[in-house]
Write an enzyme that holds these catalytic residues in place. Structure first.
Site, mmCIF file in Angstrom:
data_model
loop_
_atom_site.group_PDB
_atom_site.id
_atom_site.type_symbol
_atom_site.label_atom_id
_atom_site.label_comp_id
_atom_site.label_asym_id
_atom_site.label_seq_id
_atom_site.Cartn_x
_atom_site.Cartn_y
_atom_site.Cartn_z
ATOM 1 N N ASP A 1 0.860 -1.189 0.000
ATOM 2 C CA ASP A 1 0.000 0.000 0.000
ATOM 3 C C ASP A 1 0.892 1.234 0.000
ATOM 4 O O ASP A 1 1.483 1.580 1.021
ATOM 5 C CB ASP A 1 -0.905 0.006 1.237
ATOM 6 C CG ASP A 1 -1.981 -1.078 1.171
ATOM 7 O OD1 ASP A 1 -1.801 -2.063 0.410
ATOM 8 O OD2 ASP A 1 -2.995 -0.952 1.879
ATOM 9 N N LYS B 1 -6.827 3.309 -3.312
ATOM 10 C CA LYS B 1 -7.234 3.308 -1.906
ATOM 11 C C LYS B 1 -7.410 4.745 -1.453
ATOM 12 O O LYS B 1 -6.659 5.629 -1.872
ATOM 13 C CB LYS B 1 -6.143 2.588 -1.111
ATOM 14 C CG LYS B 1 -6.317 2.573 0.393
ATOM 15 C CD LYS B 1 -5.211 1.711 1.045
ATOM 16 C CE LYS B 1 -5.189 1.896 2.547
ATOM 17 N NZ LYS B 1 -4.075 1.175 3.192
ATOM 18 N N LYS C 1 -10.220 0.186 -2.437
ATOM 19 C CA LYS C 1 -10.121 0.013 -0.987
ATOM 20 C C LYS C 1 -10.370 1.316 -0.244
ATOM 21 O O LYS C 1 -9.503 2.170 -0.177
ATOM 22 C CB LYS C 1 -8.724 -0.523 -0.622
ATOM 23 C CG LYS C 1 -8.524 -0.713 0.892
ATOM 24 C CD LYS C 1 -7.161 -1.315 1.215
ATOM 25 C CE LYS C 1 -6.904 -1.328 2.712
ATOM 26 N NZ LYS C 1 -5.543 -1.804 3.051
#
Lengths: 286, 299, 484
Positions: B136, B199, B235
């Site tokens: 991430d 995300k 996400k």
């Protein structure tokens, strides 16, 4: 030998031109003593149809002219009328007005034009609103010209009545076709000459002379006319107008006033009568 | 992969987004639909701990929770992944051996992203070498807001390369992007630069994930899919703490991208306390009684 | 373009709004002079749930004698009501607003049962807006002299009000609130397929202590309406409904002293430019045409999409349509409910048939539809032009006619190329384009980057054959006042 006067030929006023009626017909206008004053055009439905075309053609551009410009055009009409005061007094007197009354009528007409010239960039502010809706939108309502308006002008006050009805219509961005006073039509055509030498775009005001009986049904039924203004008291005529106007849901505005000289007969509400209200929404979140 | 045409990126009307999000939120999800949705939500969770004070022990406990969500409920799915800092990847990987739970690692000078590309790349490579299945990363918001879109794009592309086989999730940190128009632009840049997932947030900035932001990102994914046939994952992270909110996100997903996206390969929740609330709701459905958190393990 | 799988694999289970708490009588009589009285006709007709075909209640049919009684009671009530202190008048109206709020849920459920609209809409739109409308005009009652500078406003007398079936309670509020705030009294007739919430409103009016006869509510069909229109003691007609009936009414009152306002049909143009916020515009298209099953006079039933984005917009629109839920109006998840009546369904189907016969390309979203009740799936027509019947005539259903355009002038010309002039929508992120369009479009309401928004403070009404007069806001007062 005495000089022979040159008599004036009264024609009608369509799209900034002075044609004769296409029908070729005329009617006599006489004074109180029965003396012939003029042969006036007896306008036909085709003259009216042509006038509507002229009025429609110029409507959008007249409406989108700036408010300031419209005000100046109206002011210019007043200036031109002022310069030809004596001609209009003579014409009114020929058809029976006293000198005092004629003078008053012409002067009031000039003043009324100036009154509405001044409203050109103000009435919008009187009749608009910002509406505080509960959602996150900016919401406002503004007046907008109805479009093409047909006008049955008052029979009495052949000049002042016509000016009082036409000025608020055009200052609001509408164009119009006027049926002049049937009793004293001459002055309306002279007024057309004033319009034509002012800065009024061709077709904004069109003036016909003729018989209410013949023309009212066309003024009321034409589907490209957005509103009709009727000045008078004849219930039969009114009834006919209201019935025929339903065809395209033409807005019908009625003036039963008798004394157009009264100051109460001028106000921004006269302008409002030929305006639609348009409401606009837009989100305010970025 | 190529740089997106910034002129063709659709504009966003915020009020319009809020209105449709309100409609999603008003969907009423009951009985069997609710149970199905809650199971899905559980399976999509990236159970996360990203604290300066994280220890080996804390990560071990989190991993145990990830694979033993609640013993008294039958047939529960596992969460999708455990998300930790790079230095703790090895611990998590070991604890989760034999499960299908992935290990995700934040990287690239998380959470600010204020460092050089070299540092970011070595951070990424370290995490991958330690065994991270997913990375991430954060984008350089400062550069983005300064209009240096090429810089942002190139950085993402470089990190993607450094990831190797690991999946790349690109964190936009939407709470710092100011407008939904920027969210959409950043989404497109990330997608075109090679993100497998986009995300919303690090969880360190408020606001974190919101429904409007997520909706805009879902639409970016949708447009990319329509154009290329490639499915990018989504996400939302941070602030999704209750089962009710999670279901609202799933409704939005269901009606925006459809059922193909309704699995952990294409949708994740970055959350720490969501799992227990979902479990409580499931237990309530099972037993008919409202639950207390005292009966659900906290790690 | 790759296709999304938006078939409803995750099926939301039924989430039906409870009907336990609502109070409905088997039979409803007329509300005249503050009392529920039996009709002189002694006739009743059924009001039917359009989603189930079940009879909900029996509704009284008012005849000439009943209308005479109602108008007389309104005329007598006018003497005192118009003289009542304006602030007291306002307080009664505030009270009505509050009582609607208290019973909002009951009203919402009944509205959905009787009319077929989704509970989400009756709960979130119809009922709150109706209450707010009373609240807004209540405040005007003692401030009228500020609305019209240099004028002295006076009430007109007895207003005969005839309302449609698409927003039953909301239209009753739009009519009654400004009328009584201005000091008029009212005889109101709801549409025959949706009388129930107006009659429930009558109960509230009775409970509120509003003086007897100020509001009378009479039920029945077209004949009953004609009795109101033609009653000599009516001073004002306010009608919302079809352009055809509006014209009939206007004809029959011509030559009388009755004033009128008409809110009639429309064929709203909804214009999407290539620089619009496309995803929100698509949602706007959905709101414009599928809100309330398309039973909306201002519906955006003519869509104009700029050619460069036409494919993507239509593709996205189809996607969005497949996620819309058609079904039980009482289910909280329903997006599109039942068509209001068998007659209206037949009209819609007639137009769908004409659309196909004239060569339009039809697209309907798939939805499983119950055998009972009246249903129409969301429908699009492509490959149509201004000369197609379904582009010209008002369908009043969930049927959208789609055309493309290239230039601004072209779309303005097409948008205005209709006898109607009620509403329009414009979608672009460019400010000057919005103002250009909002200036040039001949419509009483223009929604820019939004659609089908309503508010008590916002004037609503049409140009041209969409009627005249405004409802809502300061401008809405004028319809109920005279200035001599």
């Amino acid at each position: 030998m005495e000089r022979i006067d040159v008599l004036k030929t009264y024609k009608i006023f369509i799209g900034g031109k002075f044609p004769r009626t296409e029908s070729g017909r005329y009617f006599h206008v006489k004074n109180d003593t029965g003396e012939l004053l003029a042969n006036m055009c007896l306008s036909s439905r085709k003259d009216f149809r042509n006038a509507v075309v002229a009025a429609r053609k110029v409507q959008k551009s007249w409406e989108s002219a700036s408010a300031l410009n419209k005000g100046q055009v109206l002011y210019r009409i007043a200036e031109m009328l002022e310069g030809r005061k004596s001609q209009f007094m003579d014409e009114l007197m020929m058809s029976g007005s006293s000198k005092i009354a004629a003078k008053k009528e012409v002067e009031q007409s000039i003043d009324r034009l100036i009154y509405y010239a001044g409203w050109s960039d103000k009435f919008q502010q009187i009749f608009s609103s910002v509406n505080p809706v509960a959602s996150s939108h900016f919401n406002f309502s503004v007046p907008q010209a109805m479009g093409v308006v047909s006008v049955i002008a008052p029979n009495k006050f052949s000049l002042l009545g016509l000016v009082s009805v036409v000025a608020p219509v055009i200052v609001g961005g509408n164009t119009c076709i006027v049926l002049s006073s049937e009793e004293n039509p001459m002055v309306s055509i002279s007024f057309a000459e004033v319009l034509n030498t002012s800065d009024v775009p061709h077709g904004v005001v069109n003036i016909l002379t003729g018989k209410r009986k013949e023309l009212i049904s066309h003024f009321a039924s034409h589907k490209d006319v957005n509103a009709i203004i009727y000045c008078g008291h004849n219930n039969k005529e009114l009834n006919e107008i209201e019935k025929l106007s339903v065809e395209n849901l033409k807005r019908v505005k009625i003036y039963k006033r008798k004394n157009w000289g009264d100051q109460k007969n001028q106000s921004p509400y006269f302008i409002e009568r030929s305006q639609e209200i348009k409401t606009i929404w837009h989100p305010t979140e970025v | 992969m190529s740089f997106p045409d910034l002129l063709k990126i659709p504009k966003i009307d915020k009020l319009g987004v809020q209105e449709i999000v309100n409609r999603f939120c008003k969907r009423s999800i009951k009985t069997s639909a609710k149970k199905h949705g809650l199971h899905l939500a559980l399976s999509m969770i990236d159970l996360t701990t990203l604290e300066g004070k994280d220890t080996t022990d804390k990560v071990r406990r989190l991993c145990y929770k990830a694979s033993h969500l609640h013993n008294s409920l039958q047939g529960l799915p596992n969460v999708a992944a455990v998300c930790v800092y790079p230095t703790l990847v090895r611990v998590a990987k070991k604890e989760l051996e034999g499960t299908k739970i992935n290990v995700a690692s934040v990287a690239t000078a998380f959470p600010s992203g204020q460092s050089t590309l070299d540092v970011k790349l070595s951070d990424t490579k370290f995490a991958v070498n330690e065994g991270a299945d997913e990375v991430d990363m954060v984008i350089s918001r400062g550069k983005f807001l300064a209009g240096e879109y090429n810089f942002v794009y190139d950085e993402i592309a470089a990190v993607k390369e450094a990831c190797g086989k690991a999946h790349l999730k690109v964190i936009l940190e939407t709470g710092e992007l100011d407008t939904l128009d920027n969210v959409r632009k950043a989404s497109d840049i990330a997608i075109y630069a090679g993100a497998d997932f986009i995300k919303t947030s690090t969880g360190k900035i408020s606001p974190a994930a919101t429904m409007p932001v997520t909706f805009v990102m879902l639409n970016a994914i949708k447009d990319y899919y329509k154009k290329t046939g490639i499915k990018i994952g989504m996400k939302p992270a941070g602030g999704i703490s209750t089962a009710k909110i999670a279901l609202q996100y799933l409704v939005m997903l269901n009606e925006t991208l459809g059922y193909d996206w309704m699995n952990k390969d294409l949708f994740r929740f970055g959350a720490s306390s969501l799992a227990n609330d979902v479990l409580m709701q499931l237990q309530k459905q099972e037993s008919g009684y409202y639950q207390s958190l005292d009966y659900f393990s906290k790690d | 373009m790759s296709k999304l799988n938006l078939s409803k694999t995750w099926n939301y289970a039924a989430a039906t709004e409870s009907t336990n708490h609502i109070l409905l009588k088997e039979k409803y009589d007329l509300f005249i002079n503050g009392e529920f009285v039996k009709s002189n006709s002694k006739k009743y007709f059924d009001t039917i749930n359009p989603a189930t075909d079940e009879v909900i209640a029996k509704i009284s049919e008012a005849n000439k004698k009943d209308i005479d009684l109602a108008v007389k009671s309104a005329k007598i009530a006018f003497r005192r009501w118009s003289k009542l202190k304006a602030k007291e008048r306002g307080k009664y109206i505030f009270r009505i607003a509050r009582m609607i709020q208290e019973r909002a849920k009951e009203f919402a459920v009944i509205e959905s049962m009787d009319g077929g609209k989704p509970i989400r809409e009756s709960r979130d739109v119809d009922i709150p807006l109706a209450a707010n409308h009373f609240f807004y005009y209540a405040g005007w009652a003692d401030k009228l002299e500020y609305a019209f500078p240099n004028k002295t406003p006076k009430p007109l007398g007895v207003a005969g009000q005839i309302i449609p079936w698409n927003f039953p309670l909301l239209m009753a509020a739009w009519k009654i609130a400004p009328a009584i705030a201005c000091g008029n009294t009212v005889v109101l007739k709801p549409a025959e397929t949706t009388s129930l919430t107006a009659l429930k409103l009558a109960e509230i009016i009775q409970e509120s202590g509003l003086p007897k006869g100020v509001v009378n509510i009479v039920t029945g069909a077209g004949n009953t309406g004609a009795e109101i229109v033609n009653h000599p003691d009516i001073d004002k007609i306010a009608f919302t409904g079809s352009t055809n009936v509006g014209k009939l009414i206007q004809k029959s009152i011509s030559g009388t002293k009755k004033k009128s306002t008409l809110e009639l049909g429309g064929k709203g143009a909804n214009i999407i430019f290539e620089d619009a916020a496309i995803d929100q515009a698509v949602e706007g298209i959905v709101n414009a045409i599928f809100f309330n099953q398309g039973h909306v006079c201002c519906a955006g039933s003519r869509l104009f999409v700029q050619e460069s984005v036409a494919n993507i917009v239509i593709e996205k629109l189809k996607d969005r349509m497949s996620s819309l839920i058609v079904g039980n109006p009482l289910d909280k998840n329903t997006d599109i409910g039942a068509i209001n009546s068998k007659e209206q369904l037949a009209t819609i189907n007639k137009y769908i048939k004409i659309g196909q016969e004239e060569g339009g390309e039809i697209y309907q979203s798939k939805c499983s539809i119950s055998k009972k009740g009246n249903w129409c799936p969301p429908t699009l027509f492509l490959n149509v032009s201004q000369s197609h019947t379904i582009v010209q005539e008002e369908i009043f259903g969930p049927v959208l006619a789609i055309q493309t355009f290239r230039t601004i002038d072209e779309v303005i010309e097409k948008a205005n190329n209709t006898p109607f002039g009620l509403s329009a929508g414009v979608w672009t992120e460019k400010g000057s384009k919005i103002f250009k369009l909002t200036q040039e479009l001949n419509a009483g309401v223009v929604w820019a980057n939004t659609y089908n928004k309503f508010d008590p403070t916002s004037p609503f009404g049409g140009f041209k054959e969409s009627g005249f007069g405004r409802e809502g806001g300061l401008h809405g007062l004028k319809a109920y006042l005279k200035f001599e």
